[in-house]
Design a protein around this motif. Structure first.
Motif, PDB file in Angstrom:
ATOM      1  N   ALA A 293       0.821  -1.213   0.000  1.00  0.00           N
ATOM      2  CA  ALA A 293       0.000   0.000   0.000  1.00  0.00           C
ATOM      3  C   ALA A 293       0.855   1.262   0.000  1.00  0.00           C
ATOM      4  CB  ALA A 293      -0.930  -0.015   1.211  1.00  0.00           C
ATOM      5  N   LEU A 294       2.112   1.151   0.448  1.00  0.00           N
ATOM      6  CA  LEU A 294       3.016   2.297   0.495  1.00  0.00           C
ATOM      7  C   LEU A 294       4.014   2.320  -0.655  1.00  0.00           C
ATOM      8  CD1 LEU A 294       3.753   2.328   4.334  1.00  0.00           C
ATOM      9  CD2 LEU A 294       2.373   3.990   3.084  1.00  0.00           C
ATOM     10  N   HIS A 295       4.047   1.269  -1.460  1.00  0.00           N
ATOM     11  CA  HIS A 295       4.986   1.226  -2.575  1.00  0.00           C
ATOM     12  C   HIS A 295       4.496   2.117  -3.714  1.00  0.00           C
ATOM     13  CE1 HIS A 295       6.521  -3.057  -1.330  1.00  0.00           C
ATOM     14  NE2 HIS A 295       6.786  -2.109  -0.435  1.00  0.00           N
ATOM     15  N   THR A 296       5.431   2.790  -4.376  1.00  0.00           N
ATOM     16  CA  THR A 296       5.077   3.613  -5.534  1.00  0.00           C
ATOM     17  C   THR A 296       5.464   2.925  -6.837  1.00  0.00           C
ATOM     18  OG1 THR A 296       7.187   4.804  -5.395  1.00  0.00           O
ATOM     19  CG2 THR A 296       5.298   5.752  -4.220  1.00  0.00           C
ATOM     20  N   GLU A 297       5.923   1.703  -6.762  1.00  0.00           N
ATOM     21  CA  GLU A 297       6.219   0.912  -7.950  1.00  0.00           C
ATOM     22  C   GLU A 297       5.860  -0.540  -7.670  1.00  0.00           C
ATOM     23  OE1 GLU A 297      10.525   0.758  -8.791  1.00  0.00           O
ATOM     24  OE2 GLU A 297      10.725   2.034  -7.022  1.00  0.00           O
ATOM     25  N   ALA A 316       8.792   4.513  -2.166  1.00  0.00           N
ATOM     26  CA  ALA A 316       7.787   4.277  -1.125  1.00  0.00           C
ATOM     27  C   ALA A 316       7.245   5.613  -0.648  1.00  0.00           C
ATOM     28  CB  ALA A 316       8.376   3.500   0.044  1.00  0.00           C
ATOM     29  N   LYS A 317       5.958   5.627  -0.280  1.00  0.00           N
ATOM     30  CA  LYS A 317       5.300   6.829   0.200  1.00  0.00           C
ATOM     31  C   LYS A 317       5.661   7.101   1.657  1.00  0.00           C
ATOM     32  CE  LYS A 317       1.186   5.625  -2.502  1.00  0.00           C
ATOM     33  NZ  LYS A 317      -0.243   5.228  -2.395  1.00  0.00           N
ATOM     34  N   SER A 359      -7.345  -1.471  -2.527  1.00  0.00           N
ATOM     35  CA  SER A 359      -6.942  -1.745  -1.140  1.00  0.00           C
ATOM     36  C   SER A 359      -7.382  -3.127  -0.672  1.00  0.00           C
ATOM     37  CB  SER A 359      -7.531  -0.683  -0.202  1.00  0.00           C
ATOM     38  OG  SER A 359      -8.920  -0.898   0.026  1.00  0.00           O
ATOM     39  N   LEU A 360      -8.154  -3.851  -1.481  1.00  0.00           N
ATOM     40  CA  LEU A 360      -8.621  -5.187  -1.129  1.00  0.00           C
ATOM     41  C   LEU A 360      -7.598  -6.225  -1.573  1.00  0.00           C
ATOM     42  CD1 LEU A 360     -12.364  -4.953  -2.278  1.00  0.00           C
ATOM     43  CD2 LEU A 360     -11.345  -4.265  -0.099  1.00  0.00           C
ATOM     44  N   THR A 385      -6.444  -2.497   3.263  1.00  0.00           N
ATOM     45  CA  THR A 385      -5.454  -1.511   3.685  1.00  0.00           C
ATOM     46  C   THR A 385      -5.979  -0.089   3.536  1.00  0.00           C
ATOM     47  OG1 THR A 385      -4.439  -1.490   1.483  1.00  0.00           O
ATOM     48  CG2 THR A 385      -3.528  -3.009   3.106  1.00  0.00           C
ATOM     49  N   GLY A 386      -5.385   0.788   4.310  1.00  0.00           N
ATOM     50  CA  GLY A 386      -5.647   2.223   4.213  1.00  0.00           C
ATOM     51  C   GLY A 386      -4.370   2.982   4.487  1.00  0.00           C
TER      52      GLY A 386
END
Length: 441
Positions: A293-297, A316-317, A359-360, A385-386
């Motif tokens: 959920a935090l990865h940008t790739e 990563a965010k 997010s599912l 996830t959120g």
């Protein structure tokens, strides 16, 4: 690219599904017959991993084998020696996770302080030990596949409750007597539970590494069974000191052991420092989805970098990700699942945004005649996830999506991250293990 996933229960199904949706060819081997229907109608399941090696080898650098569990380390080592690209762990990783006393000795050799830990191969021996050294202990069974619900965190200062648990196991007629018991008693340490984990490419860690806060008990308020994990908070911010203290000293042993994959060390932090509890030498469940959920790739980019060793970072965010595990009865147990919940229909609110749908991360589900239903062995439906700039915001984002997943008798925790927001993050800041709000990571 071509991916061959090998595991017992298809725990990485959501990851495989994502790879497939982005145009990659994916085949999975699911060893547990009770989980042969996980992602049925979505992924291609194959019976024999050996029969797929030619298919993987023909892809050259674009053929990757992914292992899910810490039980096939020797096979991973052998496949690497034959020129295959393998991500998962190694024989060393299996031992670090499954043999808890060995894992503690490796951490101590790396310079970390460890709680006193005593290994036993018999209940009578452990009971005699408790008679001699009464204290508060944590009972943990060895083995990567051991049932987490059998572990027990002692509450009594004289160890009386742990003693009663051991006496119960010793007297049970259905205990498997073909194998000697294998467990540890670890001195209980007060503090805040925190983990640090990263992707090791066989030579070094990729940057950034993450910090995580697992919520292992079944019910809100940390009540009920130890399930493995009911939800987790993850962040890639502020991990520098934990990385330097915990993971970096392990580089030599991991390099020598041929490790390639994700690895995590779970710890207790207090005013006296860090106290390592255990290794996770494989992708974490549901950790991989919460990290994603935090990865940008995408995962395939990270895997390429791990195997080629040409780049040591990935995108990563900032902020936090919250993961909430969704279950139906009888989770965390298997008995009665076929009667209670297997086959239950799963619906998703059509008003979900695209971001919420992404997010599912489903797990024990199958697609039958266009309908998503519960499958698998125990009712572990997946994780939602959120993401947010604060722990509380991430939790609220996850719960907003959770409430749009419609399943009869759905259970989940609503308090993932509540302790962190309620003071634990500030305490970790004060001890110096995480930077303050105005500090650099």
């Amino acid at each position: 690219m071509r991916f061959l996933g090998i595991g017992q229960t298809n725990d990485l199904a959501a990851m495989y599904g994502g790879l497939q949706s982005r145009g990659h060819d994916v085949r999975v081997v699911v060893e547990d017959p009770a989980c042969h229907d996980v992602f049925e109608g979505i992924l291609q399941r194959v019976e024999d991993w050996e029969g797929e090696l030619g298919w993987i080898k023909a892809a050259g650098e674009d053929g990757i084998i992914l292992f899910e569990s810490a039980t096939h380390g020797a096979l991973q080592d052998a496949l690497r020696s034959e020129g295959f690209q393998v991500i998962g762990g190694s024989g060393l990783g299996d031992r670090l996770e499954a043999d808890r006393a060995f894992g503690q000795s490796a951490l101590q050799a790396a310079g970390l302080q460890v709680a006193r830990c005593h290994r036993f191969a018999g209940y009578d021996e452990a009971l005699a030990f408790l008679d001699r050294y009464p204290a508060r202990y944590v009972l943990k069974f060895n083995g990567a596949s051991s049932e987490r619900s059998r572990n027990y965190v002692g509450q009594s200062s004289d160890g009386a409750d742990v003693r009663a648990m051991l006496s119960m196991h010793a007297g049970r007629p259905n205990e498997d007597r073909s194998m000697a018991p294998d467990f540890i008693l670890m001195e209980f340490v007060h503090g805040i539970e925190i983990g640090v984990g990263g992707y090791f490419n066989g030579h070094d860690f990729l940057s950034p590494v993450c910090v995580d806060f697992e919520h292992k008990r079944f019910f809100p308020g940390d009540l009920g069974e130890l399930t493995g994990e009911m939800g987790t908070i993850v962040s890639y911010q502020g991990s520098a000191r934990l990385y330097a203290t915990v993971l970096r000293p392990l580089v030599s042993i991991l390099r020598e052991g041929g490790y390639c994959g994700y690895i995590n060390v779970n710890l207790i932090a207090n005013e006296s420092g860090l106290w390592p509890l255990e290794f996770t030498c494989r992708f974490g469940y549901p950790g991989f989805a919460i990290c994603e959920a935090l990865h940008t790739e995408p995962w395939e980019n990270i895997f390429r970098r791990m195997l080629r060793r040409d780049v040591l970072d990935f995108g990563a965010k900032d902020g936090f990700a919250c993961g909430v595990v969704l279950t139906v009865p009888p989770f965390p147990y298997r008995h009665g699942y076929a009667d209670l919940s297997k086959g239950l229909p799963i619906f998703v609110d059509p008003n979900m945004t695209q971001a919420q749908r992404e997010s599912l991360h489903f797990s024990e589900v199958a697609l039958r005649q266009g309908q998503l239903v519960a499958s698998g062995s125990c009712g572990y439906l997946g994780v939602v996830t959120g993401v947010g700039t604060t722990v509380q915001a991430a939790n609220l984002a996850a719960l907003d999506s959770v409430r749009k997943v419609l399943v009869p008798n759905l259970r989940y925790r609503t308090d993932i991250g509540a302790r962190l927001s309620g003071g634990e993050l500030q305490q970790l800041h004060s001890w110096g293990w995480l930077p303050g709000k105005d500090s650099a990571a």
